[in-house]
Motif scaffolding. Sequence first.
Motif, PDB file in Angstrom:
ATOM      1  N   CYS A 204      30.679 -43.303  96.094  1.00  0.00           N
ATOM      2  CA  CYS A 204      30.150 -42.181  95.305  1.00  0.00           C
ATOM      3  C   CYS A 204      31.279 -41.609  94.446  1.00  0.00           C
ATOM      4  O   CYS A 204      32.318 -41.203  94.968  1.00  0.00           O
ATOM      5  N   THR A 205      31.067 -41.583  93.142  1.00  0.00           N
ATOM      6  CA  THR A 205      32.089 -41.074  92.228  1.00  0.00           C
ATOM      7  C   THR A 205      31.789 -39.670  91.729  1.00  0.00           C
ATOM      8  O   THR A 205      32.503 -39.149  90.864  1.00  0.00           O
ATOM      9  N   GLU A 206      30.755 -39.033  92.290  1.00  0.00           N
ATOM     10  CA  GLU A 206      30.403 -37.678  91.857  1.00  0.00           C
ATOM     11  C   GLU A 206      31.503 -36.694  92.265  1.00  0.00           C
ATOM     12  O   GLU A 206      32.033 -36.775  93.384  1.00  0.00           O
ATOM     13  N   PRO A 207      31.844 -35.733  91.394  1.00  0.00           N
ATOM     14  CA  PRO A 207      32.888 -34.770  91.749  1.00  0.00           C
ATOM     15  C   PRO A 207      32.433 -33.760  92.801  1.00  0.00           C
ATOM     16  O   PRO A 207      33.252 -33.196  93.517  1.00  0.00           O
ATOM     17  N   VAL A 208      31.102 -33.542  92.884  1.00  0.00           N
ATOM     18  CA  VAL A 208      30.553 -32.606  93.863  1.00  0.00           C
ATOM     19  C   VAL A 208      29.433 -33.303  94.622  1.00  0.00           C
ATOM     20  O   VAL A 208      28.490 -33.832  94.024  1.00  0.00           O
ATOM     21  N   VAL A 209      29.546 -33.321  95.937  1.00  0.00           N
ATOM     22  CA  VAL A 209      28.515 -33.924  96.783  1.00  0.00           C
ATOM     23  C   VAL A 209      27.603 -32.807  97.267  1.00  0.00           C
ATOM     24  O   VAL A 209      28.042 -31.906  97.987  1.00  0.00           O
ATOM     25  N   HIS A 210      26.321 -32.871  96.883  1.00  0.00           N
ATOM     26  CA  HIS A 210      25.386 -31.811  97.231  1.00  0.00           C
ATOM     27  C   HIS A 210      24.222 -32.370  98.035  1.00  0.00           C
ATOM     28  O   HIS A 210      24.071 -33.598  98.189  1.00  0.00           O
ATOM     29  N   GLU A 211      23.398 -31.472  98.536  1.00  0.00           N
ATOM     30  CA  GLU A 211      22.327 -31.846  99.449  1.00  0.00           C
ATOM     31  C   GLU A 211      21.331 -32.806  98.811  1.00  0.00           C
ATOM     32  O   GLU A 211      20.901 -33.777  99.442  1.00  0.00           O
ATOM     33  N   ALA A 212      20.962 -32.583  97.557  1.00  0.00           N
ATOM     34  CA  ALA A 212      19.975 -33.451  96.899  1.00  0.00           C
ATOM     35  C   ALA A 212      20.488 -34.874  96.777  1.00  0.00           C
ATOM     36  O   ALA A 212      19.724 -35.840  96.915  1.00  0.00           O
ATOM     37  N   GLU A 226      35.608 -39.754  96.161  1.00  0.00           N
ATOM     38  CA  GLU A 226      36.877 -39.598  95.464  1.00  0.00           C
ATOM     39  C   GLU A 226      37.760 -38.621  96.246  1.00  0.00           C
ATOM     40  O   GLU A 226      37.245 -37.731  96.945  1.00  0.00           O
ATOM     41  N   PRO A 227      39.078 -38.758  96.141  1.00  0.00           N
ATOM     42  CA  PRO A 227      39.977 -37.888  96.922  1.00  0.00           C
ATOM     43  C   PRO A 227      39.735 -36.397  96.705  1.00  0.00           C
ATOM     44  O   PRO A 227      39.864 -35.599  97.633  1.00  0.00           O
ATOM     45  N   ALA A 228      39.383 -36.018  95.470  1.00  0.00           N
ATOM     46  CA  ALA A 228      39.225 -34.589  95.161  1.00  0.00           C
ATOM     47  C   ALA A 228      37.771 -34.124  95.179  1.00  0.00           C
ATOM     48  O   ALA A 228      37.479 -32.984  94.788  1.00  0.00           O
ATOM     49  N   ALA A 229      36.857 -34.956  95.637  1.00  0.00           N
ATOM     50  CA  ALA A 229      35.442 -34.589  95.630  1.00  0.00           C
ATOM     51  C   ALA A 229      35.179 -33.399  96.548  1.00  0.00           C
ATOM     52  O   ALA A 229      35.750 -33.298  97.638  1.00  0.00           O
ATOM     53  N   LEU A 230      34.316 -32.504  96.096  1.00  0.00           N
ATOM     54  CA  LEU A 230      33.933 -31.332  96.880  1.00  0.00           C
ATOM     55  C   LEU A 230      32.618 -31.602  97.602  1.00  0.00           C
ATOM     56  O   LEU A 230      31.719 -32.234  97.046  1.00  0.00           O
ATOM     57  N   ILE A 231      32.502 -31.113  98.827  1.00  0.00           N
ATOM     58  CA  ILE A 231      31.283 -31.277  99.623  1.00  0.00           C
ATOM     59  C   ILE A 231      30.729 -29.888  99.911  1.00  0.00           C
ATOM     60  O   ILE A 231      31.414 -29.053 100.512  1.00  0.00           O
ATOM     61  N   THR A 232      29.517 -29.622  99.482  1.00  0.00           N
ATOM     62  CA  THR A 232      28.939 -28.304  99.699  1.00  0.00           C
ATOM     63  C   THR A 232      28.588 -28.126 101.179  1.00  0.00           C
ATOM     64  O   THR A 232      28.355 -29.110 101.899  1.00  0.00           O
ATOM     65  N   PRO A 233      28.533 -26.889 101.657  1.00  0.00           N
ATOM     66  CA  PRO A 233      28.173 -26.652 103.065  1.00  0.00           C
ATOM     67  C   PRO A 233      26.809 -27.231 103.436  1.00  0.00           C
ATOM     68  O   PRO A 233      26.645 -27.806 104.517  1.00  0.00           O
ATOM     69  N   LEU A 234      25.830 -27.093 102.528  1.00  0.00           N
ATOM     70  CA  LEU A 234      24.513 -27.642 102.825  1.00  0.00           C
ATOM     71  C   LEU A 234      24.559 -29.162 102.886  1.00  0.00           C
ATOM     72  O   LEU A 234      23.850 -29.789 103.693  1.00  0.00           O
ATOM     73  N   ALA A 235      25.412 -29.775 102.058  1.00  0.00           N
ATOM     74  CA  ALA A 235      25.568 -31.231 102.096  1.00  0.00           C
ATOM     75  C   ALA A 235      26.138 -31.669 103.438  1.00  0.00           C
ATOM     76  O   ALA A 235      25.731 -32.699 103.987  1.00  0.00           O
ATOM     77  N   ARG A 236      27.067 -30.895 103.981  1.00  0.00           N
ATOM     78  CA  ARG A 236      27.639 -31.256 105.290  1.00  0.00           C
ATOM     79  C   ARG A 236      26.567 -31.185 106.381  1.00  0.00           C
ATOM     80  O   ARG A 236      26.526 -32.037 107.275  1.00  0.00           O
ATOM     81  N   GLU A 237      25.699 -30.175 106.307  1.00  0.00           N
ATOM     82  CA  GLU A 237      24.620 -30.070 107.285  1.00  0.00           C
ATOM     83  C   GLU A 237      23.655 -31.243 107.163  1.00  0.00           C
ATOM     84  O   GLU A 237      23.214 -31.821 108.169  1.00  0.00           O
ATOM     85  N   THR A 238      23.334 -31.588 105.915  1.00  0.00           N
ATOM     86  CA  THR A 238      22.431 -32.715 105.684  1.00  0.00           C
ATOM     87  C   THR A 238      23.046 -34.012 106.181  1.00  0.00           C
ATOM     88  O   THR A 238      22.369 -34.852 106.790  1.00  0.00           O
ATOM     89  N   ALA A 239      24.342 -34.191 105.927  1.00  0.00           N
ATOM     90  CA  ALA A 239      25.031 -35.398 106.373  1.00  0.00           C
ATOM     91  C   ALA A 239      25.002 -35.513 107.899  1.00  0.00           C
ATOM     92  O   ALA A 239      24.766 -36.592 108.454  1.00  0.00           O
TER      93      ALA A 239
END
Length: 250
Positions: A204-212, A226-239
């Motif tokens: 995944c090359t997206e800079p922000v990983v989100h729930e959708a 990517e090393p600098a990719a951000l993961i939203t809190p909701l994305a972590r719950e979904t993961a």
Amino acid sequence: MTVDERELRGLIRQIVSDMLQPRRGQNALVLFSGASLGFEAALGSLARLAPEMGLDWIQTPAAEHILDQDAIAASGMTPANQSLVQAHDVLIVPTATVNLLAKVAHGVCDCLASNVMAEFIMSNKPVVVAVNAACPDSADKRGWFPDIPPGYRDLLRGNLERVRSFGVRLTSAEQLDRAVRRQLTKTAALPGGDATQESPVIRCTEPVVHEALLRAVPPGTVLQLEPAALITPLARETAAARSIAFERVS
């Protein structure tokens, strides 16, 4: 020493030498279909497997025209010349096409490749497939087709999920050898030889990983970020709920 004694000693030495040679375990049938994406990486994986098992290969007419025949010939694998299913313990498909997996997903057996895959599946024998060319989320596929419409991506993902539900292990060409080892080890350890699944790896090359975004990723996937990719809190719950693991790669 007579001629008969020399021949006998030579025969004994040959028998002892054969007994001391490392024995290959299972015999694998390698089925090349006409996908060029991941081909070189798959050959590297097969080269790592060659010392551990017998590798016999067949190919579709499309593969014969698309893939590098000299590279296949130089791999050291043996062209299959006997019963394709009964004589082999595992089926390896290193260059699966969208077309082949769509056929298998819907039970269509109208060519060599789809018939071989179907017979291995129905015989409950291990099948390991590299999906670099068939997965809409693979780096190879996105490199060639960066703008696949969402609906078509969902169609391709659905075919992969259906094939996975048959007990087929899906992986990348780069990890093909490890997937085969794990499949054979786990299959042998389970009652009745049922197959477990290789965790698919998606880049995944997206800079922000989100729930959708994660809702479109198959459960159990390893998502390479990517090393600098951000993961939203909701994305972590979904993961966590979907057993999706994150791995940062450079």
